[in-house]
Design an enzyme around this catalytic site. Structure first.
Site, PDB file in Angstrom:
ATOM      1  N   ARG A 117       0.646 -10.231  -1.808  1.00 27.74           N
ATOM      2  CA  ARG A 117       1.349  -9.012  -2.294  1.00 27.74           C
ATOM      3  C   ARG A 117       1.839  -7.977  -1.309  1.00 27.74           C
ATOM      4  O   ARG A 117       2.712  -7.086  -1.343  1.00 27.74           O
ATOM      5  CB  ARG A 117       0.494  -8.101  -3.293  1.00 27.74           C
ATOM      6  CG  ARG A 117      -0.831  -7.351  -2.491  1.00 27.74           C
ATOM      7  CD  ARG A 117      -1.630  -7.193  -3.730  1.00 27.74           C
ATOM      8  NE  ARG A 117      -3.117  -6.762  -3.276  1.00 27.74           N
ATOM      9  CZ  ARG A 117      -3.552  -5.366  -3.046  1.00 27.74           C
ATOM     10  NH1 ARG A 117      -2.580  -4.313  -3.104  1.00 27.74           N
ATOM     11  NH2 ARG A 117      -4.619  -5.097  -2.632  1.00 27.74           N
TER      12      ARG A 117
ATOM     13  N   ARG B  29     -13.222   4.828  -2.652  1.00 25.14           N
ATOM     14  CA  ARG B  29     -12.902   3.633  -1.825  1.00 25.14           C
ATOM     15  C   ARG B  29     -13.514   4.092  -0.354  1.00 25.14           C
ATOM     16  O   ARG B  29     -12.943   4.724   0.406  1.00 25.14           O
ATOM     17  CB  ARG B  29     -11.475   3.486  -1.700  1.00 25.14           C
ATOM     18  CG  ARG B  29     -10.631   3.397  -2.738  1.00 25.14           C
ATOM     19  CD  ARG B  29      -9.179   2.802  -2.525  1.00 25.14           C
ATOM     20  NE  ARG B  29      -8.437   2.241  -3.583  1.00 25.14           N
ATOM     21  CZ  ARG B  29      -7.746   2.941  -4.526  1.00 25.14           C
ATOM     22  NH1 ARG B  29      -7.542   4.136  -4.319  1.00 25.14           N
ATOM     23  NH2 ARG B  29      -7.056   2.332  -5.428  1.00 25.14           N
TER      24      ARG B  29
ATOM     25  N   CYS C  26      -9.502  -0.635 -12.602  1.00 24.19           N
ATOM     26  CA  CYS C  26      -9.428   0.327 -11.710  1.00 24.19           C
ATOM     27  C   CYS C  26      -8.333   0.018 -10.568  1.00 24.19           C
ATOM     28  O   CYS C  26      -7.879   0.873  -9.587  1.00 24.19           O
ATOM     29  CB  CYS C  26     -10.678   0.621 -10.578  1.00 24.19           C
ATOM     30  SG  CYS C  26     -10.859  -1.157  -9.750  1.00 24.19           S
TER      31      CYS C  26
ATOM     32  N   ARG D  92     -17.641   2.358  -4.049  1.00 23.73           N
ATOM     33  CA  ARG D  92     -17.345   0.804  -3.687  1.00 23.73           C
ATOM     34  C   ARG D  92     -17.871   0.919  -2.390  1.00 23.73           C
ATOM     35  O   ARG D  92     -17.518   1.613  -1.345  1.00 23.73           O
ATOM     36  CB  ARG D  92     -16.164   0.595  -3.968  1.00 23.73           C
ATOM     37  CG  ARG D  92     -15.693  -0.745  -3.636  1.00 23.73           C
ATOM     38  CD  ARG D  92     -14.440  -1.338  -3.827  1.00 23.73           C
ATOM     39  NE  ARG D  92     -13.452  -0.828  -3.044  1.00 23.73           N
ATOM     40  CZ  ARG D  92     -12.317  -0.882  -3.155  1.00 23.73           C
ATOM     41  NH1 ARG D  92     -11.613  -1.690  -4.166  1.00 23.73           N
ATOM     42  NH2 ARG D  92     -11.084  -0.381  -2.367  1.00 23.73           N
TER      43      ARG D  92
ATOM     44  N   ASN E 102      -5.051  -5.313  -8.784  1.00 21.17           N
ATOM     45  CA  ASN E 102      -4.207  -5.597  -7.763  1.00 21.17           C
ATOM     46  C   ASN E 102      -4.433  -7.217  -6.962  1.00 21.17           C
ATOM     47  O   ASN E 102      -3.732  -8.131  -7.172  1.00 21.17           O
ATOM     48  CB  ASN E 102      -4.193  -4.649  -6.664  1.00 21.17           C
ATOM     49  CG  ASN E 102      -3.877  -3.167  -7.249  1.00 21.17           C
ATOM     50  OD1 ASN E 102      -3.143  -2.972  -8.363  1.00 21.17           O
ATOM     51  ND2 ASN E 102      -4.149  -2.257  -6.610  1.00 21.17           N
ATOM     52  N   ASP E 103      -5.796  -7.209  -6.789  1.00 17.80           N
ATOM     53  CA  ASP E 103      -5.978  -8.513  -6.162  1.00 17.80           C
ATOM     54  C   ASP E 103      -6.338  -9.697  -7.050  1.00 17.80           C
ATOM     55  O   ASP E 103      -5.797 -10.694  -6.628  1.00 17.80           O
ATOM     56  CB  ASP E 103      -7.455  -8.316  -5.358  1.00 17.80           C
ATOM     57  CG  ASP E 103      -7.226  -7.728  -3.857  1.00 17.80           C
ATOM     58  OD1 ASP E 103      -6.348  -7.881  -3.517  1.00 17.80           O
ATOM     59  OD2 ASP E 103      -8.143  -7.214  -3.346  1.00 17.80           O
TER      60      ASP E 103
ATOM     61  N   HIS F 243       0.720  -1.100   0.047  1.00 16.65           N
ATOM     62  CA  HIS F 243      -0.064  -0.072  -0.045  1.00 16.65           C
ATOM     63  C   HIS F 243       0.705   1.366  -0.240  1.00 16.65           C
ATOM     64  O   HIS F 243       0.521   2.348  -0.517  1.00 16.65           O
ATOM     65  CB  HIS F 243      -1.092  -0.008   1.221  1.00 16.65           C
ATOM     66  CG  HIS F 243      -2.178  -0.732   0.975  1.00 16.65           C
ATOM     67  ND1 HIS F 243      -3.159  -0.335   0.266  1.00 16.65           N
ATOM     68  CD2 HIS F 243      -2.737  -1.963   1.045  1.00 16.65           C
ATOM     69  CE1 HIS F 243      -4.328  -1.190   0.056  1.00 16.65           C
ATOM     70  NE2 HIS F 243      -3.936  -2.190   0.622  1.00 16.65           N
TER      71      HIS F 243
ATOM     72  N   GLU G 120     -11.951  -9.487  -9.123  1.00 23.33           N
ATOM     73  CA  GLU G 120     -10.656  -9.422  -8.519  1.00 23.33           C
ATOM     74  C   GLU G 120     -10.150 -10.673  -8.024  1.00 23.33           C
ATOM     75  O   GLU G 120      -9.273 -10.844  -7.180  1.00 23.33           O
ATOM     76  CB  GLU G 120     -10.587  -8.289  -7.494  1.00 23.33           C
ATOM     77  CG  GLU G 120     -11.761  -8.046  -6.260  1.00 23.33           C
ATOM     78  CD  GLU G 120     -11.780  -7.036  -5.480  1.00 23.33           C
ATOM     79  OE1 GLU G 120     -10.849  -6.315  -5.297  1.00 23.33           O
ATOM     80  OE2 GLU G 120     -12.943  -6.774  -4.920  1.00 23.33           O
TER      81      GLU G 120
END
Length: 596
Positions: free
Chosen positions: A485, A311, A522, A348, A474-475, A204, A451
């Site tokens: 990750r 988010r 995204c 989201r 990412n996921d 992150h 994801e």
């Protein structure tokens, strides 16, 4: 003496500034800045803690049994002396006044300074007194944690910057790691760069640094031990090198590179209001990812044509577990919607769990009490469905905000048809509750995050129930490749170019187009110019990224012909090394620069 520390480069560019250490401690320490008007009250918190610990130690000494060793009484005297020594609490006040640190952070920063001083002492007996200082500081930290500190700077509030407290020197954050919740506090504040001991390209800290276009080096192992408070640092985000106390010649060379980078940013900034249209006339939607309502203004300024990802979980963080109510959430969502001036805002639902806990205790609980592997545990839509009252509360708040503009709802980490049915039932019930209360709301589209591989493989069925999908790369990469990750031991295996990952993304885009449904990306790949050509070749026409990345991606879009890109896609998807094949096929597709 100048030294170099090596790590993983995750965000390009050069940062130069004084080191600010967020020292790791056996006591969990909150890190946030306090505004000027709260400096005195923060110093008072420290004084109250000192007096309370002093009373505690005095009581312990008074109540020692007669048979207790005399050394124990003497040790308590030493701790009392250290507690009132100006080098501990007095100097801690200076961190609060000069840097606007909260009391816990200021104390841990001063503890780091003192610990280094003890380590450098020649006398072995004096070196061993470091443990006494640490024990006293940890007593203070534990009291401060129990004493319920005042709220950190509220979400969306203006955080102090260097110039606000009399400093003009840029600052660089150095830490073992930085929690996502802390990144929200830090990202609006004083730091021009980040260095962490752990982490990989998709940690992150790396994601936030990259999205904000802030130079960063992660996985630097010993950085927080080798670097001292207020050392001059140069972060070379291209090479993954941190130079500690550089020589004047080296410093001047990097300052020149820094000026060149600033000129490039200024050039890109001229593109912010240019429509994103390819050479062959394909309009491309460049949306913004935001965390807080105040980010909407930044998105508009960067030229975003909407918000592709709000988010919402960051409204739930830094609150000590005290969740925001429906009205508070409604105001936040409404403010973002109004600020976007009629452009679409995709909100989201809360994506809590794994590396984004609600508070500091919940991370430990998720890891040790509730799940052996939090990334595979109770998170995102799973957590929301396990808290139906909270979930309907959030859905009602989002629906109410839809009366003020174009709102879409995005559901994270959907994998099962049962989750889809329960989610849509919760949404229907939220609508009915608003109808019963006479509250107005608008029409909202509902979408799913793709994801996990199960969702990508079942996307055709999912599209029977959703209006659009958004690929969270990412996921998706993490779960497809079974790579945590956030674990720097395996982060080098995190590969966006893996053929399986590319196939899942391409198939998702293709199926959405075949059904006439919207599709966007995204995740990190959307804001990485290395993947823009490939995603355009797959047919993607909607990208969502941090506002700071929009100009660079737009420049790429303006220079390509999607027909020629699409012609090279089969070769890339079937290649043993897709990255190499993409570089070979797509590089000639670029036209001469024309958007400067």
């Amino acid at each position: 003496m100048s030294i170099q520390v090596f790590g993983t480069p995750v965000s390009r560019g050069v940062a130069i500034g004084r080191a600010v250490l967020v020292a790791s401690s056996r006591v969990d320490v909150a890190h946030y800045f306090v505004p000027t008007e709260r400096i005195d009250s923060e110093i008072e918190r420290l004084r109250v803690a000192r007096d309370a610990v002093s009373t505690e130690l005095s009581t312990l000494k008074r109540d020692l049994p007669p048979e207790a060793p005399t050394e124990l009484s003497a040790l308590l005297d030493v701790h009392l002396m250290l507690l009132h020594d100006e080098s501990l609490t007095g100097a801690t006040k200076q961190w609060i006044v000069e840097r606007h640190y909260n009391a816990e952070w200021a104390l841990s920063a001063q503890l780091e300074v003192l610990a280094r001083q003890f380590d450098e002492m020649d006398d072995e007996y004096l070196r061993e007194r470091k443990a006494d200082v640490e024990q006293v500081a940890e007593r203070l930290l534990r009291f401060l944690a129990r004493a319920k500190p005042g709220q950190a700077v509220p979400a969306g509030a203006e955080v102090p910057r260097a110039r606000d407290f009399g400093g003009e020197e840029p600052l660089v954050l150095v830490a073992n790691d930085v929690a996502p919740a802390d990144m929200i506090q830090f990202k609006r504040s004083v730091f021009t760069g980040f260095v962490t001991d752990v982490g990989g390209r998709t940690s992150h800290t790396a994601i936030v640094a990259r999205s904000l276009d802030i130079p960063a080096v992660v996985g630097a192992r010993e950085a927080s031990r080798l670097i001292r408070q207020d050392d001059w640092l140069v972060i070379d985000g291209d090479a993954g090198v941190v130079i500690v106390n550089p020589s004047p010649i080296v410093l001047e060379e990097y300052r020149f590179r820094q000026r060149q980078s600033e000129l490039e940013r200024a050039r890109l900034n001229r593109l912010r209001h240019t429509p994103a249209v390819t050479l062959d006339g394909q309009a491309v939607e460049l949306l913004a990812n935001i965390e807080l309502p105040g980010d909407a203004a930044v998105a508009l300024e960067a030229g975003a044509v909407g918000v592709g990802l709000f988010r919402s979980e960051f409204l739930f963080m830094n609150r000590g577990g005290d969740l925001p109510g429906e009205d508070e959430q409604f105001v936040a969502y409404r403010d973002a919607v109004v600020a976007m001036q009629g452009l679409p805002v995709t909100i989201r639902t809360v994506d809590i769990g794994a590396d984004k806990p609600l508070d500091r205790m919940s991370l430990q609980e998720l890891r040790h009490e509730h799940a052996l592997n939090p990334a595979l545990g109770l998170r995102a839509i799973r957590w929301s469905l396990s808290e139906p009252d909270m979930f309907r509360q959030q859905l009602r708040a989002i629906l109410r905000a839809s009366a003020y503009g174009n709102v879409r709802i995005l559901i994270p980490m959907v994998a099962h048809m049962g989750e889809i049915r329960l989610t849509l039932d919760a949404l229907a019930r939220a609508r009915q509750q608003l109808d019963d209360a006479g509250c107005s709301y608008g029409q909202v589209q509902v979408g799913a995050m793709i994801e996990v591989p199960a969702a990508a493989l079942a996307v055709g069925r999912f599209l029977d129930h959703f209006d659009f999908v958004s690929v969270g790369t990412n996921d998706l990469i993490q779960y497809t490749l079974a790579i945590d990750r956030s674990d720097d031991a395996v982060s080098h295996l995190f590969d966006p170019w893996h053929p399986a990952v590319l196939r899942l993304i391409a198939d998702t885009i293709s199926q959405a187009h075949a059904r006439g449904k919207g599709v966007s990306v995204c995740g990190e790949m959307a804001g990485d110019a290395a993947f823009t050509d490939l995603l355009l070749a797959m047919g993607l026409r909607s990208f969502s990224m941090h506002p700071a990345r929009i100009a660079a991606i737009k420049q790429r879009v303006l220079r390509v012909d999607t027909r020629r890109l699409a012609a090279g896609l089969p070769a890339v998807l079937s290649a043993e090394d897709p990255a190499l094949e993409a570089a070979r096929l797509f590089a000639p597709v670029l036209s001469a620069p024309s958007a400067a």
